[in-house]
Design a protein around this motif. Sequence first.
Motif, PDB file in Angstrom:
ATOM      1  N   ARG A  47       0.811  -1.232   0.000  1.00 62.69           N
ATOM      2  CA  ARG A  47       0.000   0.000   0.000  1.00 62.69           C
ATOM      3  C   ARG A  47       0.842   1.280   0.000  1.00 62.69           C
ATOM      4  NH1 ARG A  47      -5.009  -1.916   0.393  1.00 62.69           N
ATOM      5  NH2 ARG A  47      -5.263  -3.878   1.481  1.00 62.69           N
ATOM      6  N   ARG A  48       2.115   1.148  -0.383  1.00 60.99           N
ATOM      7  CA  ARG A  48       2.967   2.339  -0.417  1.00 60.99           C
ATOM      8  C   ARG A  48       3.369   2.673  -1.839  1.00 60.99           C
ATOM      9  NH1 ARG A  48       5.664  -0.485   3.706  1.00 60.99           N
ATOM     10  NH2 ARG A  48       7.215  -1.116   2.188  1.00 60.99           N
ATOM     11  N   THR A  49       3.914   1.636  -2.534  1.00 58.61           N
ATOM     12  CA  THR A  49       4.484   1.860  -3.857  1.00 58.61           C
ATOM     13  C   THR A  49       3.406   1.737  -4.930  1.00 58.61           C
ATOM     14  OG1 THR A  49       6.279   0.603  -2.877  1.00 58.61           O
ATOM     15  CG2 THR A  49       6.564   1.223  -5.173  1.00 58.61           C
ATOM     16  N   GLU A  50       3.674   2.389  -6.059  1.00 56.93           N
ATOM     17  CA  GLU A  50       2.762   2.307  -7.207  1.00 56.93           C
ATOM     18  C   GLU A  50       2.736   0.866  -7.734  1.00 56.93           C
ATOM     19  OE1 GLU A  50       0.101   4.392  -9.036  1.00 56.93           O
ATOM     20  OE2 GLU A  50       1.211   5.237  -7.342  1.00 56.93           O
ATOM     21  N   ALA A  51       1.559   0.331  -8.048  1.00 53.48           N
ATOM     22  CA  ALA A  51       1.461  -1.042  -8.568  1.00 53.48           C
ATOM     23  C   ALA A  51       2.007  -1.109  -9.991  1.00 53.48           C
ATOM     24  CB  ALA A  51       0.016  -1.506  -8.545  1.00 53.48           C
ATOM     25  N   ALA A  52       2.742  -2.186 -10.295  1.00 52.69           N
ATOM     26  CA  ALA A  52       3.313  -2.347 -11.639  1.00 52.69           C
ATOM     27  C   ALA A  52       2.683  -3.526 -12.370  1.00 52.69           C
ATOM     28  CB  ALA A  52       4.825  -2.564 -11.536  1.00 52.69           C
ATOM     29  N   VAL A  53       2.115  -4.487 -11.619  1.00 55.73           N
ATOM     30  CA  VAL A  53       1.520  -5.673 -12.261  1.00 55.73           C
ATOM     31  C   VAL A  53       0.075  -5.815 -11.803  1.00 55.73           C
ATOM     32  CG1 VAL A  53       1.783  -8.149 -12.703  1.00 55.73           C
ATOM     33  CG2 VAL A  53       3.794  -6.787 -12.119  1.00 55.73           C
TER      34      VAL A  53
ATOM     35  N   ALA B 181      -6.045  -8.291  -7.651  1.00 54.29           N
ATOM     36  CA  ALA B 181      -4.882  -7.687  -7.002  1.00 54.29           C
ATOM     37  C   ALA B 181      -4.007  -6.952  -8.008  1.00 54.29           C
ATOM     38  CB  ALA B 181      -4.066  -8.765  -6.296  1.00 54.29           C
ATOM     39  N   ALA B 182      -3.175  -6.062  -7.479  1.00 52.49           N
ATOM     40  CA  ALA B 182      -2.149  -5.377  -8.274  1.00 52.49           C
ATOM     41  C   ALA B 182      -0.967  -5.154  -7.340  1.00 52.49           C
ATOM     42  CB  ALA B 182      -2.693  -4.053  -8.789  1.00 52.49           C
ATOM     43  N   PHE B 183       0.238  -5.440  -7.842  1.00 51.24           N
ATOM     44  CA  PHE B 183       1.411  -5.400  -6.961  1.00 51.24           C
ATOM     45  C   PHE B 183       2.518  -4.507  -7.508  1.00 51.24           C
ATOM     46  CE2 PHE B 183      -0.245  -9.801  -6.264  1.00 51.24           C
ATOM     47  CZ  PHE B 183      -0.621  -9.636  -4.929  1.00 51.24           C
ATOM     48  N   CYS B 184       3.339  -3.972  -6.608  1.00 47.49           N
ATOM     49  CA  CYS B 184       4.575  -3.309  -7.013  1.00 47.49           C
ATOM     50  C   CYS B 184       5.583  -4.425  -7.297  1.00 47.49           C
ATOM     51  CB  CYS B 184       5.077  -2.386  -5.904  1.00 47.49           C
ATOM     52  SG  CYS B 184       5.674  -3.265  -4.449  1.00 47.49           S
ATOM     53  N   PRO B 185       6.710  -4.131  -7.969  1.00 45.58           N
ATOM     54  CA  PRO B 185       7.633  -5.219  -8.337  1.00 45.58           C
ATOM     55  C   PRO B 185       8.056  -6.097  -7.149  1.00 45.58           C
ATOM     56  CG  PRO B 185       8.224  -3.264  -9.541  1.00 45.58           C
ATOM     57  CD  PRO B 185       7.126  -2.856  -8.602  1.00 45.58           C
ATOM     58  N   ASP B 186       8.443  -5.498  -6.030  1.00 46.37           N
ATOM     59  CA  ASP B 186       8.919  -6.303  -4.898  1.00 46.37           C
ATOM     60  C   ASP B 186       7.827  -7.228  -4.360  1.00 46.37           C
ATOM     61  OD1 ASP B 186      11.414  -5.346  -5.063  1.00 46.37           O
ATOM     62  OD2 ASP B 186      11.227  -3.886  -3.426  1.00 46.37           O
ATOM     63  N   CYS B 187       6.619  -6.688  -4.230  1.00 48.16           N
ATOM     64  CA  CYS B 187       5.525  -7.518  -3.701  1.00 48.16           C
ATOM     65  C   CYS B 187       5.098  -8.566  -4.725  1.00 48.16           C
ATOM     66  CB  CYS B 187       4.346  -6.637  -3.293  1.00 48.16           C
ATOM     67  SG  CYS B 187       4.716  -5.637  -1.843  1.00 48.16           S
ATOM     68  N   PHE B 188       5.244  -8.235  -6.016  1.00 41.83           N
ATOM     69  CA  PHE B 188       4.917  -9.229  -7.041  1.00 41.83           C
ATOM     70  C   PHE B 188       5.882 -10.420  -6.951  1.00 41.83           C
ATOM     71  CE2 PHE B 188       5.597 -10.924 -11.373  1.00 41.83           C
ATOM     72  CZ  PHE B 188       4.355 -11.529 -11.521  1.00 41.83           C
TER      73      PHE B 188
END
Length: 308
Positions: free
Chosen positions: A7-13, A20-27
């Motif tokens: 919930r901090r970084t912009e989602a990339a995927v 769901a949508a994730f930032c690179p690290d969470c993906f």
Amino acid sequence: MKCKRCRRTEAAVDLPSHHAAFCPDCFFVFFRRQVEEGIRTLALLSPEDRVLVCVSGGKDSLVLWDILMDLGYRTEGLHIDLGIEGYSDRSREKTLAYARSRGKETIVVDLREEGVPIPEAAKRSRKEECSVCGTVKRYFFNRVAAKRGFTAVATGHNLDDEAARLLGNLLHWDGEHLSRQHPLLPEETQGLVRKVKPLWRVGEMETAAYGFLKGIDYVTEECPLSFDATSLVYKEALSLIEEKMPGTRRRFYQEFLKDGGRFRSEAIVKGQDAVRTCLACGAPTYTETCGFCRLKARAIAGAERRRR
Ligand code: SF4
Ligand code: ZN
């Protein structure tokens, strides 16, 4: 849109099928968990295994190798050079370059040297290229693994591949193939090495995103012989449905696997299927002579017909 996990970084995927949508690290965390879960729930691999990873140079197989190494499995790569002009050279190059970047060796089987390059073998045996390719690859996967003492053969089939295959098998009510379709084919005492598909829970798009974000350099062009591959038609049909009803593909395949696999026989689950020894080459087979030897015989007969 912010990442659904941190919930901090912009989602990339964006993953509509998981809402769901994730930032690179969470993906990366998500993808890794999906693969781990897929391996754990079906007991595909154990830490003691020596895994032969079949790497074509495409995204799925290189991602598979990458993640199995990251998960700590003992792996080696096997590349089958199909003998398709241009395409095979580029695929081989990408595979070897990736292996070098990870400090790994790759075992290479060159089908031209084996006398069965796919285009010619298909022409001579008058069979469809992809069917010939499947037979030849299966034969060498098992042969190399058995000869070199690997305990499992891993291929990069993902959820989209498996769902498309399931749709095809169902449309033809192909009981034989339905009974064998599973991410785990146990090892048989008669020399068939265990076959596993650790990416069965992740889709094509997710695998591509993982490969891209990890900076894996893979072959992006399609195999030139894939133009009439029926699997692509089934994939397209499922993509159309998935677009309107996200999550359908996943449910379709996971429901099929419920209770140990809806169409599996007890013998297959226990690895006690009626495997015999090929009369011509001694390889394990379910028929009198193995698929590879039958193919070779057809190809030789075809070549003789041409000479006459
Ligand atoms: Fe083999 Fe067909 Fe795939 Fe090409 S498209 S690699 S011939 S199975
Ligand atoms: Zn044989």
